[in-house]
Design a protein around this motif. Structure first.
Motif, PDB file in Angstrom:
ATOM      1  N   GLU A  13       0.831  -1.197   0.000  1.00 30.38           N
ATOM      2  CA  GLU A  13       0.000   0.000   0.000  1.00 30.38           C
ATOM      3  C   GLU A  13       0.870   1.254   0.000  1.00 30.38           C
ATOM      4  OE1 GLU A  13      -3.679   1.974   2.524  1.00 30.38           O
ATOM      5  OE2 GLU A  13      -2.548   0.330   3.403  1.00 30.38           O
ATOM      6  N   ARG A  14       1.917   1.254   0.849  1.00 25.46           N
ATOM      7  CA  ARG A  14       2.801   2.420   0.896  1.00 25.46           C
ATOM      8  C   ARG A  14       3.509   2.633  -0.439  1.00 25.46           C
ATOM      9  NH1 ARG A  14       5.581   0.662   6.198  1.00 25.46           N
ATOM     10  NH2 ARG A  14       3.748   0.622   7.496  1.00 25.46           N
ATOM     11  N   ALA A  15       4.008   1.550  -1.028  1.00 22.77           N
ATOM     12  CA  ALA A  15       4.724   1.660  -2.306  1.00 22.77           C
ATOM     13  C   ALA A  15       3.795   2.175  -3.404  1.00 22.77           C
ATOM     14  CB  ALA A  15       5.309   0.313  -2.697  1.00 22.77           C
ATOM     15  N   ILE A  16       2.576   1.672  -3.444  1.00 19.14           N
ATOM     16  CA  ILE A  16       1.609   2.113  -4.453  1.00 19.14           C
ATOM     17  C   ILE A  16       1.267   3.580  -4.248  1.00 19.14           C
ATOM     18  CG2 ILE A  16      -0.792   1.871  -5.224  1.00 19.14           C
ATOM     19  CD1 ILE A  16      -0.451  -1.163  -4.717  1.00 19.14           C
ATOM     20  N   ASN A  17       1.009   3.968  -3.005  1.00 23.80           N
ATOM     21  CA  ASN A  17       0.659   5.363  -2.727  1.00 23.80           C
ATOM     22  C   ASN A  17       1.828   6.322  -2.935  1.00 23.80           C
ATOM     23  OD1 ASN A  17      -2.157   5.352  -2.142  1.00 23.80           O
ATOM     24  ND2 ASN A  17      -1.700   4.266  -0.264  1.00 23.80           N
ATOM     25  N   ALA A  18       3.057   5.832  -2.800  1.00 25.92           N
ATOM     26  CA  ALA A  18       4.219   6.671  -3.087  1.00 25.92           C
ATOM     27  C   ALA A  18       4.290   7.001  -4.574  1.00 25.92           C
ATOM     28  CB  ALA A  18       5.504   5.980  -2.639  1.00 25.92           C
ATOM     29  N   VAL A  62      -4.483   6.332  -5.576  1.00 22.28           N
ATOM     30  CA  VAL A  62      -4.926   4.938  -5.583  1.00 22.28           C
ATOM     31  C   VAL A  62      -5.481   4.575  -4.214  1.00 22.28           C
ATOM     32  CG1 VAL A  62      -4.178   2.533  -5.778  1.00 22.28           C
ATOM     33  CG2 VAL A  62      -3.301   4.238  -7.376  1.00 22.28           C
ATOM     34  N   ASN A  63      -6.644   3.975  -4.216  1.00 23.61           N
ATOM     35  CA  ASN A  63      -7.277   3.522  -2.976  1.00 23.61           C
ATOM     36  C   ASN A  63      -7.059   2.023  -2.831  1.00 23.61           C
ATOM     37  OD1 ASN A  63      -8.892   3.315  -0.676  1.00 23.61           O
ATOM     38  ND2 ASN A  63     -10.759   3.069  -1.873  1.00 23.61           N
ATOM     39  N   VAL A  64      -6.250   1.623  -1.876  1.00 22.50           N
ATOM     40  CA  VAL A  64      -5.990   0.217  -1.616  1.00 22.50           C
ATOM     41  C   VAL A  64      -7.042  -0.276  -0.635  1.00 22.50           C
ATOM     42  CG1 VAL A  64      -4.346  -1.461  -0.685  1.00 22.50           C
ATOM     43  CG2 VAL A  64      -3.521   0.496  -2.025  1.00 22.50           C
ATOM     44  N   VAL A  65      -7.767  -1.314  -1.038  1.00 23.19           N
ATOM     45  CA  VAL A  65      -8.805  -1.893  -0.181  1.00 23.19           C
ATOM     46  C   VAL A  65      -8.264  -3.208   0.366  1.00 23.19           C
ATOM     47  CG1 VAL A  65     -11.166  -2.769  -0.094  1.00 23.19           C
ATOM     48  CG2 VAL A  65     -10.603  -0.844  -1.606  1.00 23.19           C
ATOM     49  N   LYS A  66      -8.233  -3.307   1.692  1.00 23.88           N
ATOM     50  CA  LYS A  66      -7.705  -4.512   2.346  1.00 23.88           C
ATOM     51  C   LYS A  66      -8.853  -5.315   2.949  1.00 23.88           C
ATOM     52  CE  LYS A  66      -4.251  -1.665   4.182  1.00 23.88           C
ATOM     53  NZ  LYS A  66      -3.403  -1.310   5.299  1.00 23.88           N
ATOM     54  N   TYR A  67      -8.697  -6.617   2.874  1.00 21.65           N
ATOM     55  CA  TYR A  67      -9.663  -7.529   3.477  1.00 21.65           C
ATOM     56  C   TYR A  67      -8.906  -8.408   4.454  1.00 21.65           C
ATOM     57  CZ  TYR A  67     -12.584  -6.079  -0.411  1.00 21.65           C
ATOM     58  OH  TYR A  67     -13.300  -5.337  -1.310  1.00 21.65           O
ATOM     59  N   LYS A  68      -9.148  -8.221   5.729  1.00 24.15           N
ATOM     60  CA  LYS A  68      -8.481  -9.024   6.759  1.00 24.15           C
ATOM     61  C   LYS A  68      -9.359 -10.212   7.107  1.00 24.15           C
ATOM     62  CE  LYS A  68      -5.795  -5.245   8.617  1.00 24.15           C
ATOM     63  NZ  LYS A  68      -5.288  -4.567   9.793  1.00 24.15           N
TER      64      LYS A  68
END
Length: 168
Positions: free
Chosen positions: A1-6, A11-17
């Motif tokens: 997520e950090r690498a993509i947002n950098a 970009v909205n990263v959606v996480k599913y835990k």
């Protein structure tokens, strides 16, 4: 997520835990344009196939074991589905786990790069995505083999109308 947002903060990263299973798969994948499959077990791979056929979502699928990789694109109604290629899971003795068999360390990256290329082709509508074709990569000999995969007219999933596919 950090690498993509950098690279792109929009970009909205959606996480599913949660573990993907029959109780949540339809809700989780609904609304996506393409699914990138890196699933590591057969039950979830079949579950993903059935759900994406039902929702009409293409899947860019890759698998690895040892020094070998496989890649294909399963696009509902335009080609075969995963069950057309592999109607039933192989016996356990013919499909050892990556933990038991091992995986060449760079192979996930190699196959991931090929998957990303297929996703881009699907999104921009360019080139010839691997729909109805299976690309097999042998890292030891640095060779690829391509096989045609035909849609099974008797497939219990993709030969049916989406509403007729039960939550199995």
């Amino acid at each position: 997520e950090r690498a993509i947002n950098a690279i792109n903060p929009g970009v909205n990263v959606v996480k599913y835990k949660t573990r993907l299973d029959a109780s949540n798969i339809m809700e989780i994948i609904d609304g996506y344009d393409v699914i990138v499959d890196g699933v590591d077990n057969f039950p979830t791979r079949y579950l993903l196939n059935d759900a994406t056929v039902r929702l009409g979502i293409p899947v860019v699928s890759a698998s690895i074991l040892g020094f070998d990789g496989q890649l294909s694109v399963f696009k509902p109604h335009d080609g075969p589905c995963y069950r057309c290629l592999y109607p039933v899971p192989p016996p356990a003795e013919l499909a050892p786990s990556c933990g038991a068999n091992g995986v060449l360390g760079v192979l996930p990256g190699t196959m991931g790069l090929l998957q990303a290329t297929e996703v881009v082709k699907l999104i921009i509508g360019a080139g010839e995505p691997l729909i109805g074709r299976l690309l097999m990569y042998d890292a030891l000999s640095a060779t690829t083999t391509e096989l045609k995969v035909r849609r099974d007219p008797e497939c219990p999933i993709c030969s049916r109308e989406p509403d007729a596919i039960a939550d199995e």
